[in-house]
Structure formats: structure tokens, C-alpha cells
Design a protein around this motif. Structure first.
Motif, short mmCIF file in Angstrom:
data_model
loop_
_atom_site.label_atom_id
_atom_site.label_comp_id
_atom_site.label_asym_id
_atom_site.label_seq_id
_atom_site.Cartn_x
_atom_site.Cartn_y
_atom_site.Cartn_z
N GLY A 162 0.82 -1.21 0.00
CA GLY A 162 0.00 0.00 0.00
C GLY A 162 0.85 1.25 0.00
N GLU A 163 1.94 1.23 0.74
CA GLU A 163 2.84 2.39 0.80
C GLU A 163 3.40 2.69 -0.58
N ALA A 164 3.82 1.66 -1.30
CA ALA A 164 4.38 1.85 -2.64
C ALA A 164 3.30 2.32 -3.62
N ALA A 165 2.10 1.78 -3.49
CA ALA A 165 1.00 2.15 -4.39
C ALA A 165 0.54 3.58 -4.16
N ALA A 166 0.73 4.10 -2.95
CA ALA A 166 0.28 5.45 -2.62
C ALA A 166 1.27 6.53 -3.07
N ARG A 167 2.48 6.12 -3.46
CA ARG A 167 3.50 7.09 -3.89
C ARG A 167 3.15 7.68 -5.24
N SER A 168 3.67 8.85 -5.48
CA SER A 168 3.57 9.49 -6.79
C SER A 168 4.81 9.08 -7.58
N TYR A 169 4.58 8.61 -8.80
CA TYR A 169 5.68 8.14 -9.65
C TYR A 169 5.75 8.99 -10.92
N PRO A 170 6.93 9.04 -11.52
CA PRO A 170 7.04 9.68 -12.83
C PRO A 170 6.21 8.90 -13.85
N ALA A 171 5.97 9.51 -15.00
CA ALA A 171 5.22 8.85 -16.07
C ALA A 171 5.92 7.55 -16.48
N PRO A 172 5.15 6.54 -16.93
CA PRO A 172 5.76 5.28 -17.34
C PRO A 172 6.89 5.45 -18.36
N SER A 173 6.78 6.44 -19.23
CA SER A 173 7.83 6.64 -20.23
C SER A 173 9.16 7.00 -19.59
N SER A 174 9.14 7.50 -18.35
CA SER A 174 10.38 7.83 -17.63
C SER A 174 11.20 6.58 -17.32
#
Length: 190
Positions: A78-90
Motif C-alpha cells: 500500500g505504501e508503494a502504491a500510494a507514492r507518486s511516480y514519474p510517467a511510465p515513459s520515464s
């Protein structure tokens, strides 16, 4: 079909990923850990933690475009899923790789690894560390479990050996290995 499993913590997530790998050998099982940085602390996540996460997201990004790919299971928390990530293309940038017999400029590879987050160290024994001594580059891939010793002769890779980080003795030899990123891609400010 594909599966995304979000579980309680990283210990359970790793166990689920390991079990799925045994039960579904024809599928691609990806383990994506959360950050091991302390909440509210300015210190970044460890290179090993970042390396595992970036490697999983890189592989997931590559698999998205493959129509003939196997089923995919992404296991995380859940902690990882709640993070904001760069766009998949990154996560599309292919990591550097080494293969026995390849032409290589160790100085250039060393500089590339520094650019993607590796740290110079005299004794390479932790993920994300590198050390260049003449025609030998020791590197502990950020997403790896053992360090590598890359030996060059006449501008070509002569050997890639995994070694024990404690006693520095050779364990076995590889013919090829990707050297994953030790930093995450930069996220666009929004």
C-alpha cells in the motif's frame, strides 16, 4: 490475465512474489518495494531499494508494449502504491549492460554509472557502489544480490565474475548483465 497484488508489507509482498514465481513459472512476476526512506526524513532511499523498484517498473514498462508477452503479476505494498511516480515513459531508458566479448571503454561506463546514481568506493560491497582500478571495474548492481568484477583486456570485456562482498572471492561467471539505475527518474513538477 495480469494481476496487481497490493499487500500489507514488504515481507509479505516478497513472499507472495516468490510463491507466484514457483506456482506460475511461465509468467513474469515483478516485486516493487516501497521506499525504505524514513517518512519526513530528507535522506533518500537506499540504492538497493531504488534499484529494485526502478528495475521492476522498467520491466513493466517494456512488457506493456509487447503483445506476445507472458502474463504479468506485480506485487507491491500500500505504501508503494500510494507514492507518486514519474510517467511510465520515464522508466523506458534502457540501463547499461555488459557482455563478455563486448568492446568497452571502462572510463565511460564508470562515468555513466556515476550519472545514474552509483557511488565510488574503494571496496565495493553494497548495492549501488562502483570502483575502478585500471582495467577492472567492480560494480554492485543496484538491483542485484551480488557484486560483479568486470575485467577488460585489449578494450574488450574478458570476464564478468560475481563475487562474495565479504571475502571478495569469486563465486561464478556471467556472460551478460544489465546494470540497473541507482536513482529514480526525475518526476515532472505539476
Amino acid at each position: 490475465g495480469d494481476l496487481i497484488a497490493i499487500v500489507r508489507d514488504e515481507i509479505v509482498a516478497k513472499d507472495v512474489a516468490d510463491a507466484l514465481a514457483v506456482l506460475c513459472p511461465d509468467s513474469t512476476i515483478l516485486f516493487c518495494p516501497g521506499s525504505d526512506a524514513m517518512p519526513g526524513d530528507a535522506a533518500p532511499a537506499s540504492p538497493a531499494n531504488v534499484g529494485q523498484r526502478v528495475a521492476a517498473l522498467y520491466r513493466l514498462n517494456r512488457l506493456r508494449a509487447d503483445e506476445d508477452r507472458p502474463r504479468v503479476a506485480l506485487v507491491s505494498t500500500g505504501e508503494a502504491a500510494a507514492r507518486s511516480y514519474p510517467a511510465p515513459s520515464s522508466f523506458a531508458a534502457e540501463p547499461p549492460s555488459v557482455a563478455v566479448g563486448d568492446d568497452i571503454d571502462l572510463g565511460a561506463l564508470h562515468a555513466t554509472l556515476l550519472d545514474i546514481g552509483y557511488v565510488d568506493d574503494e571496496r565495493v560491497d553494497e548495492p549501488g557502489e562502483i570502483g575502478l582500478r585500471g582495467q577492472v571495474l567492480d560494480v554492485f548492481p543496484a538491483d542485484g544480490t551480488l557484486p560483479l568484477r568486470i575485467e577488460v583486456a585489449d578494450g574488450r570485456i574478458g570476464a564478468i565474475r560475481r563475487y562474495d562482498p565479504v571475502d571478495q572471492r569469486r563465486i561464478d561467471e556471467l556472460t551478460r548483465r544489465e546494470l540497473g539505475r541507482a536513482t529514480e527518474p526525475v518526476q515532472d513538477a505539476r
